[in-house]
Design a protein around this motif. Sequence first.
Motif, PDB file in Angstrom:
ATOM      1  N   LEU A   5       0.849  -1.097   0.163  1.00 23.77           N
ATOM      2  CA  LEU A   5       0.358   0.170   0.394  1.00 23.77           C
ATOM      3  C   LEU A   5       0.824   1.129  -0.122  1.00 23.77           C
ATOM      4  O   LEU A   5       1.450   1.693   0.986  1.00 23.77           O
ATOM      5  CB  LEU A   5      -0.710  -0.278   0.917  1.00 23.77           C
ATOM      6  N   ALA A   7       1.223   4.897   0.716  1.00 21.09           N
ATOM      7  CA  ALA A   7      -0.009   6.227   0.494  1.00 21.09           C
ATOM      8  C   ALA A   7       0.777   7.497   0.929  1.00 21.09           C
ATOM      9  O   ALA A   7       2.311   7.113   1.444  1.00 21.09           O
ATOM     10  CB  ALA A   7       0.456   6.205   2.737  1.00 21.09           C
ATOM     11  N   VAL A  41      -3.466   5.296  -1.266  1.00 22.80           N
ATOM     12  CA  VAL A  41      -4.171   5.795  -0.573  1.00 22.80           C
ATOM     13  C   VAL A  41      -4.174   7.263  -0.699  1.00 22.80           C
ATOM     14  O   VAL A  41      -2.588   7.936  -0.536  1.00 22.80           O
ATOM     15  CB  VAL A  41      -4.429   5.292   0.467  1.00 22.80           C
ATOM     16  N   TYR A  86      -7.966   4.359  -3.694  1.00 26.99           N
ATOM     17  CA  TYR A  86      -8.707   4.597  -3.059  1.00 26.99           C
ATOM     18  C   TYR A  86      -8.279   6.474  -2.998  1.00 26.99           C
ATOM     19  O   TYR A  86      -7.264   6.548  -2.181  1.00 26.99           O
ATOM     20  CB  TYR A  86      -7.968   3.988  -1.726  1.00 26.99           C
ATOM     21  N   ILE A  88      -9.500   8.649   0.754  1.00 27.09           N
ATOM     22  CA  ILE A  88     -10.129   8.882   2.261  1.00 27.09           C
ATOM     23  C   ILE A  88     -11.440  10.373   1.979  1.00 27.09           C
ATOM     24  O   ILE A  88     -10.307  11.419   1.870  1.00 27.09           O
ATOM     25  CB  ILE A  88      -9.261   8.988   3.170  1.00 27.09           C
ATOM     26  N   PHE A 115      -5.729  11.230   8.455  1.00 26.98           N
ATOM     27  CA  PHE A 115      -5.329  10.742   7.248  1.00 26.98           C
ATOM     28  C   PHE A 115      -4.844   9.193   7.724  1.00 26.98           C
ATOM     29  O   PHE A 115      -4.768   8.125   7.314  1.00 26.98           O
ATOM     30  CB  PHE A 115      -5.353  11.436   6.017  1.00 26.98           C
ATOM     31  N   SER A 116      -3.739   9.724   8.457  1.00 21.67           N
ATOM     32  CA  SER A 116      -3.245   8.216   9.129  1.00 21.67           C
ATOM     33  C   SER A 116      -3.801   7.231   9.116  1.00 21.67           C
ATOM     34  O   SER A 116      -3.649   6.280   9.473  1.00 21.67           O
ATOM     35  CB  SER A 116      -2.201   9.111   9.844  1.00 21.67           C
ATOM     36  N   ILE A 119      -6.074   5.083   7.000  1.00 17.38           N
ATOM     37  CA  ILE A 119      -5.718   4.313   6.246  1.00 17.38           C
ATOM     38  C   ILE A 119      -5.598   3.870   6.824  1.00 17.38           C
ATOM     39  O   ILE A 119      -5.508   2.104   6.213  1.00 17.38           O
ATOM     40  CB  ILE A 119      -3.739   5.205   5.972  1.00 17.38           C
ATOM     41  N   ILE A 133       3.459  -1.439   4.249  1.00  9.94           N
ATOM     42  CA  ILE A 133       2.916   0.311   3.522  1.00  9.94           C
ATOM     43  C   ILE A 133       4.113   1.395   3.337  1.00  9.94           C
ATOM     44  O   ILE A 133       5.227   1.321   4.518  1.00  9.94           O
ATOM     45  CB  ILE A 133       1.923   0.712   4.882  1.00  9.94           C
ATOM     46  N   THR A 140       1.931  11.342   6.150  1.00  8.55           N
ATOM     47  CA  THR A 140       1.451   9.760   6.987  1.00  8.55           C
ATOM     48  C   THR A 140       2.336   9.523   7.430  1.00  8.55           C
ATOM     49  O   THR A 140       1.890   8.377   7.981  1.00  8.55           O
ATOM     50  CB  THR A 140       1.680   8.717   5.052  1.00  8.55           C
ATOM     51  N   VAL A 143       0.930   6.001  10.378  1.00  8.12           N
ATOM     52  CA  VAL A 143       0.243   5.168  10.438  1.00  8.12           C
ATOM     53  C   VAL A 143       1.461   4.256  11.139  1.00  8.12           C
ATOM     54  O   VAL A 143       0.900   3.135  11.370  1.00  8.12           O
ATOM     55  CB  VAL A 143       0.653   4.754   8.438  1.00  8.12           C
TER      56      VAL A 143
END
Length: 483
Positions: A5, A7, A41, A86, A88, A115-116, A119, A133, A140, A143
Amino acid sequence: MLKLLYAASEAAPFVKTGGLGDVAGSLPKELKQQGIDVRVVLPKYSLIAEKYRKQMKHIYSGTIKIAWREKYLGIDTLEYNGITFYFIDNEDYFKRDDYHGYYGYDDDAERFSFFSRAILEMLPVIKFYPDVINLNDWHTSLVSVYLKLNYSDNSHYSKIKTVYTIHNLKYQGIFPRYMLTDVLGLDDNYFINGDFEFYNNINFMKAGIIYADAVTTVSNTYAQEIQTPYFGEQLDGILRTRKNDLTGIVNGIDYTEYDPKTDPYLTANYDISNALEKKIENKVALQKRLGLPIERKTPIISFVSRLVEAKGLDLLIRILDELLQYENVQFVLLGTGDQKYEDWFHGLQWRFPKKVSVTTTFDNKLAHQIYAASSLFLMPSRYEPCGIGQMVALRYGALPIVHAVGGLRDTIEPYDSYVNTGNGFTFNNYNAHELLYSIKRSLEKGSDIILRRRILENAMKSDYSWSSSAKQYKEIYSKLASK
């Protein structure tokens, strides 16, 4: 198959304010070519073009908790160039239609902590639990923090690894201390133990570096530089503690988008076999568009960049009047930024109306045309994590003149006429006189048609596509996933 993923806070063509947007828009395509199941994302900003928003499919509506707040979470999806994206969605955070659009708001800490967390909350919705990720910049960074602190007991999450990529160490996400508990929802002990503490504030990037399983940045030289006080932006100590997990990987560019042979924006397409002749046709077309005198033999020196101090503008201001007064050249600038620089360059155009064109708007089509028409391309940056402009310039046969720092040092080799090696021109000290000397030296070599052809061929043969860099990322992902 390795699952990844990716991000990021921006990715072309949906969102692009700088190099991160280019990277996040092009690297995943190459990773997919190398056999990785990669998905991307992003926030669903209201400024994303309507033509893309209309193609998005809404797949989820719900809520998530951030500290004491319960906030709406929407998830949309769209396939683009074979990659699943994706988005958000939360209009409180991402429906911003003013001139900022993406960053620079008082609630940025809240926006990107949401946002983090979103995810991670998204994963069971999309039924995709990645092996790795890849996080990008401070937006980000949380995350990896939330993953380790809040999800470690969940079997679906416990094996997920994180790679944290630093695109520009200067922008770290620094906020007041109280936000750690009130906005991020984390215990103040994570300030006391130093994970977030940064001169009595909290620092998102610092925490991202500490909590990630591996750290990368966007060139090998920059990876070494940021471990020193001069370039380290007060995080050099933390980076030195992660030096065994820190890797520099030079960015690439999308060779489909930047291809003078097929570029739809050019008056005359070309390749290495006819570049010198066709670049003259593009030069004449650009001169007509910008209102400059049509001079087929006059070199165009270009600068396409954000107008900020770090891009070496103070050096340019010191030397351009002298250069334009004594050399038969035309100077073309495209970029927006600090008002003081925009005003100064418009003043330069007023002083040299037959030699200077200044465009202080964003115009992607014009940027392509400038690269194709230019003989020389300036990047005298004070520091440069990687840089994309010099690689695009090489692709279009516009010979770069760069300060040998960061990614510019890794991508531009000074031309040596004795052995015919090198793809541009460099200067080692951040000094206006050295920049002026490099420009004059390159003009002198360019006046020799044989030398000019040799340097141009070396430049256009340089390979900065994503293939090699993506392999290095894949090696890091695979190593982490196997642990």
